[in-house]
Design a protein around this motif. Structure first.
Motif, PDB file in Angstrom:
ATOM      1  N   LEU A 226       0.794  -1.203  -0.178  1.00 23.86           N
ATOM      2  CA  LEU A 226      -0.232   0.059  -0.330  1.00 23.86           C
ATOM      3  C   LEU A 226       1.099   1.676   0.129  1.00 23.86           C
ATOM      4  O   LEU A 226       0.619   2.273  -0.598  1.00 23.86           O
ATOM      5  N   LYS A 227       1.583   1.276   0.697  1.00 24.47           N
ATOM      6  CA  LYS A 227       3.236   2.204   0.998  1.00 24.47           C
ATOM      7  C   LYS A 227       3.419   2.924  -0.548  1.00 24.47           C
ATOM      8  O   LYS A 227       3.949   3.827  -1.139  1.00 24.47           O
ATOM      9  N   GLU A 228       3.287   1.386  -1.422  1.00 22.62           N
ATOM     10  CA  GLU A 228       3.765   2.146  -2.758  1.00 22.62           C
ATOM     11  C   GLU A 228       3.188   2.973  -4.099  1.00 22.62           C
ATOM     12  O   GLU A 228       3.481   3.209  -4.673  1.00 22.62           O
ATOM     13  N   ARG A 229       1.731   3.378  -2.611  1.00 21.09           N
ATOM     14  CA  ARG A 229       0.545   3.749  -3.719  1.00 21.09           C
ATOM     15  C   ARG A 229       1.879   4.929  -3.986  1.00 21.09           C
ATOM     16  O   ARG A 229       1.417   6.198  -4.770  1.00 21.09           O
ATOM     17  N   GLY A 230       2.400   5.422  -3.370  1.00 22.49           N
ATOM     18  CA  GLY A 230       3.123   7.138  -2.847  1.00 22.49           C
ATOM     19  C   GLY A 230       2.334   7.820  -1.645  1.00 22.49           C
ATOM     20  O   GLY A 230       2.376   9.150  -2.016  1.00 22.49           O
ATOM     21  N   GLN A 231       0.953   8.088  -1.440  1.00 23.60           N
ATOM     22  CA  GLN A 231       0.391   8.261  -0.527  1.00 23.60           C
ATOM     23  C   GLN A 231       1.293   9.085   0.800  1.00 23.60           C
ATOM     24  O   GLN A 231       2.253   9.161   1.304  1.00 23.60           O
ATOM     25  N   GLU A 232       1.248  10.715   0.250  1.00 18.18           N
ATOM     26  CA  GLU A 232       1.892  11.250   1.470  1.00 18.18           C
ATOM     27  C   GLU A 232       1.776  10.675   3.293  1.00 18.18           C
ATOM     28  O   GLU A 232       0.152  10.512   3.260  1.00 18.18           O
ATOM     29  N   GLY A 233       2.526   9.807   3.570  1.00 22.57           N
ATOM     30  CA  GLY A 233       2.035   9.622   5.125  1.00 22.57           C
ATOM     31  C   GLY A 233       2.008   8.218   5.384  1.00 22.57           C
ATOM     32  O   GLY A 233       2.555   7.658   4.257  1.00 22.57           O
ATOM     33  N   GLU A 234       1.331   7.994   6.050  1.00 23.41           N
ATOM     34  CA  GLU A 234       1.015   6.175   6.012  1.00 23.41           C
ATOM     35  C   GLU A 234      -0.657   6.325   5.207  1.00 23.41           C
ATOM     36  O   GLU A 234      -0.715   6.917   5.100  1.00 23.41           O
ATOM     37  N   PRO A 235      -0.210   5.152   4.420  1.00 22.68           N
ATOM     38  CA  PRO A 235      -1.122   4.844   3.424  1.00 22.68           C
ATOM     39  C   PRO A 235      -3.025   5.051   3.746  1.00 22.68           C
ATOM     40  O   PRO A 235      -3.065   4.657   5.392  1.00 22.68           O
ATOM     41  N   MET A 236      -3.747   5.610   3.149  1.00 21.54           N
ATOM     42  CA  MET A 236      -4.974   6.231   3.644  1.00 21.54           C
ATOM     43  C   MET A 236      -5.552   4.448   3.868  1.00 21.54           C
ATOM     44  O   MET A 236      -5.723   4.178   2.838  1.00 21.54           O
ATOM     45  N   MET A 237      -5.633   4.020   4.659  1.00 22.32           N
ATOM     46  CA  MET A 237      -6.947   3.213   5.134  1.00 22.32           C
ATOM     47  C   MET A 237      -7.636   3.013   6.549  1.00 22.32           C
ATOM     48  O   MET A 237      -7.115   3.733   7.274  1.00 22.32           O
ATOM     49  N   ASN A 238      -8.883   2.446   6.607  1.00 23.24           N
ATOM     50  CA  ASN A 238      -9.505   1.592   7.700  1.00 23.24           C
ATOM     51  C   ASN A 238      -8.897   0.414   8.313  1.00 23.24           C
ATOM     52  O   ASN A 238      -8.725  -0.711   6.899  1.00 23.24           O
ATOM     53  N   ILE A 239      -9.655  -0.013   8.930  1.00 26.46           N
ATOM     54  CA  ILE A 239      -8.722  -1.201   9.744  1.00 26.46           C
ATOM     55  C   ILE A 239      -9.652  -2.209  10.711  1.00 26.46           C
ATOM     56  O   ILE A 239     -10.194  -1.230  11.618  1.00 26.46           O
ATOM     57  N   LEU A 240     -11.021  -3.072  10.492  1.00 24.64           N
ATOM     58  CA  LEU A 240     -12.038  -4.044  11.500  1.00 24.64           C
ATOM     59  C   LEU A 240     -10.851  -4.740  11.952  1.00 24.64           C
ATOM     60  O   LEU A 240     -10.608  -5.617  10.754  1.00 24.64           O
ATOM     61  N   ALA A 241     -10.941  -4.809  13.156  1.00 23.18           N
ATOM     62  CA  ALA A 241     -10.201  -6.473  13.170  1.00 23.18           C
ATOM     63  C   ALA A 241     -11.620  -7.052  14.472  1.00 23.18           C
ATOM     64  O   ALA A 241     -11.477  -6.658  15.955  1.00 23.18           O
ATOM     65  N   THR A 242     -11.427  -8.949  14.393  1.00 22.08           N
ATOM     66  CA  THR A 242     -12.327  -9.470  15.754  1.00 22.08           C
ATOM     67  C   THR A 242     -11.512 -10.968  16.260  1.00 22.08           C
ATOM     68  O   THR A 242     -10.951 -11.571  15.158  1.00 22.08           O
ATOM     69  N   TRP A 243     -11.878 -11.277  16.791  1.00 19.45           N
ATOM     70  CA  TRP A 243     -11.404 -12.223  16.895  1.00 19.45           C
ATOM     71  C   TRP A 243     -13.052 -13.663  17.761  1.00 19.45           C
ATOM     72  O   TRP A 243     -13.362 -13.927  18.238  1.00 19.45           O
ATOM     73  N   GLY A 244     -12.685 -14.990  16.930  1.00 20.53           N
ATOM     74  CA  GLY A 244     -13.822 -15.364  16.761  1.00 20.53           C
ATOM     75  C   GLY A 244     -13.092 -16.894  16.425  1.00 20.53           C
ATOM     76  O   GLY A 244     -12.719 -16.959  15.653  1.00 20.53           O
ATOM     77  N   ASN A 245     -14.067 -17.957  17.125  1.00 21.85           N
ATOM     78  CA  ASN A 245     -13.929 -19.161  16.833  1.00 21.85           C
ATOM     79  C   ASN A 245     -12.690 -19.491  16.536  1.00 21.85           C
ATOM     80  O   ASN A 245     -12.603 -20.429  15.363  1.00 21.85           O
ATOM     81  N   GLY A 246     -12.107 -19.294  17.727  1.00 22.88           N
ATOM     82  CA  GLY A 246     -10.251 -20.154  17.296  1.00 22.88           C
ATOM     83  C   GLY A 246      -9.225 -19.202  16.329  1.00 22.88           C
ATOM     84  O   GLY A 246      -8.132 -19.676  16.452  1.00 22.88           O
ATOM     85  N   GLN A 247      -9.834 -17.512  15.702  1.00 22.52           N
ATOM     86  CA  GLN A 247      -8.982 -17.681  14.347  1.00 22.52           C
ATOM     87  C   GLN A 247      -9.421 -15.871  14.359  1.00 22.52           C
ATOM     88  O   GLN A 247     -10.744 -15.338  14.940  1.00 22.52           O
ATOM     89  N   TRP A 248      -8.324 -14.763  13.778  1.00 21.16           N
ATOM     90  CA  TRP A 248      -8.205 -13.550  13.664  1.00 21.16           C
ATOM     91  C   TRP A 248      -9.131 -13.486  11.865  1.00 21.16           C
ATOM     92  O   TRP A 248      -8.783 -14.365  11.299  1.00 21.16           O
ATOM     93  N   GLN A 249     -10.388 -12.303  11.973  1.00 27.10           N
ATOM     94  CA  GLN A 249     -10.716 -11.752  11.059  1.00 27.10           C
ATOM     95  C   GLN A 249     -10.005 -10.387  10.446  1.00 27.10           C
ATOM     96  O   GLN A 249     -10.934  -9.301  12.046  1.00 27.10           O
ATOM     97  N   VAL A 250      -9.381  -9.884   9.916  1.00 27.30           N
ATOM     98  CA  VAL A 250      -8.959  -8.675  10.129  1.00 27.30           C
ATOM     99  C   VAL A 250      -9.351  -8.114   8.137  1.00 27.30           C
ATOM    100  O   VAL A 250      -8.841  -8.761   7.488  1.00 27.30           O
ATOM    101  N   ILE A 251      -9.736  -7.246   8.355  1.00 26.86           N
ATOM    102  CA  ILE A 251     -10.456  -6.292   7.151  1.00 26.86           C
ATOM    103  C   ILE A 251     -10.072  -5.020   6.447  1.00 26.86           C
ATOM    104  O   ILE A 251      -9.415  -4.086   7.727  1.00 26.86           O
ATOM    105  N   ILE A 252      -9.441  -5.018   5.774  1.00 26.24           N
ATOM    106  CA  ILE A 252      -8.579  -3.763   5.525  1.00 26.24           C
ATOM    107  C   ILE A 252      -9.354  -2.478   4.719  1.00 26.24           C
ATOM    108  O   ILE A 252      -9.791  -3.645   3.507  1.00 26.24           O
TER     109      ILE A 252
END
Length: 323
Positions: A226-252
């Motif tokens: 994502l950094k390769e896009r060249g956006q200034e500072g941190e790449p623009m994004m939102n992240i959701l994270a949950t834990w359930g059934n013995g595993q993580w799910q991370v949505i970017i």
């Protein structure tokens, strides 16, 4: 209830539950706003096999219309720093680095803000592992991160938020999104990485794993791409994270813009909507009644397409993840 009685509870989740109850009882602002949450108006817009919920929530005007430019940030005190919090607000320690607080201007029946104890800027890279630990210890919550130019109303002070799991449409839809509209990018037996194909209004990457270190490793790789896009500072994004059934799910959710044209328009064309993680999760918050009354399906289509990463760049990112 004594504010330190939560320490009697054996799990972080139980401590947080007790803290939320106490804060709703003892802090008038929190009590009033959580009671008011029961009266918020909502309406639903169907897009083929998924939906967007629009919520009229006037107390969220502070966040939706917050000035987040450097000059405005310098002129205000940081409301996430401990010394600037109101006397009625207190929280719970998390791993000696964060304080878990009730959010007094809620979207969810249980809404938390989790600031770092140091005044450092919003930047996920050094703190992603903390997000995983937090989601595992609070399995009834969805943990979310808003980038400094992706909906964070306090980009100068690192923080997570958390909300009641099951409120945002994406909680229920993500499995079908991947099944019907998804594309597998990577799977090594320890982690799977999938992406939407553009038929969900916003582009997203989903990482699922039971292995914390593997998830951290692959997240760093995706972040590097994502950094390769060249956006200034941190790449623009939102992240959701949950834990359930013995595993993580991370949505970017990679982003192109902080706010859509409608936010800056005047007169009838203006809609005060500042998309962050909650909106990308399918729950669109509108603090003005006139916007809630007039918004339609085409407005939502336009807003989501403007702030989400464009399809051409997303195809390049997907190809690089496959490599």
């Amino acid at each position: 209830m004594d504010k330190y009685s939560y320490k009697e509870e054996s799990t972080l989740a139980a401590q947080v539950g007790k803290m939320i109850k106490q804060q709703k009882e003892s802090w008038p602002v929190a009590r009033q706003n959580y009671e008011g949450l029961r009266k918020v108006e909502e309406k639903y817009f169907l897009f083929n096999d998924f939906r967007i919920i629009v919520q009229f929530n006037p107390e969220r005007i502070r966040s939706s219309a917050a000035k987040t430019d450097a000059s405005s940030i310098r002129k205000r005190v940081c409301f996430l720093c401990q010394e600037n919090r109101v006397e009625e607000q207190w929280g719970i320690d998390f791993i000696g680095k964060y304080t878990i607080l009730i959010n007094p201007f809620p979207i969810f029946p249980e809404h938390l803000t989790i600031p770092l104890n140091q005044h450092l800027p919003q930047k996920i890279e050094p703190f992603f592992s903390d997000m995983l630990r937090l989601s595992k210890q609070l399995p009834e919550f969805i943990i979310f991160y808003n980038g400094p130019e992706s909906g964070a109303s306090a980009p100068d002070h690192f923080h997570f938020q958390a909300g009641t799991k099951g409120i945002m449409p994406v909680d229920h839809e993500i499995k079908d999104v991947i099944l019907k509209h998804g594309e597998k990018l990577f799977d090594n037996g320890k982690i799977s990485i999938n992406a939407s194909d553009g038929n969900y209004l916003r582009q997203l990457i989903v990482m699922v794993s039971s292995f914390e270190k593997e998830l951290e490793l692959q997240f760093q790789k995706v972040l590097g791409i994502l950094k390769e896009r060249g956006q200034e500072g941190e790449p623009m994004m939102n992240i959701l994270a949950t834990w359930g059934n013995g595993q993580w799910q991370v949505i970017i959710f990679p982003r192109d813009r902080q706010r859509p044209d409608q936010f800056f328009a005047s007169g009838e064309k203006q809609i005060i909507m500042s998309p962050a993680s909650v909106e990308l999760g399918g729950l669109a918050i509108l603090p003005r009644k006139e916007d809630f009354d007039k918004i339609n399906q085409y407005d939502l289509l336009s807003i989501y397409r403007q702030v989400s990463i464009n399809k051409e760049d997303f195809e390049i990112i997907k190809a690089k993840i496959k490599e």
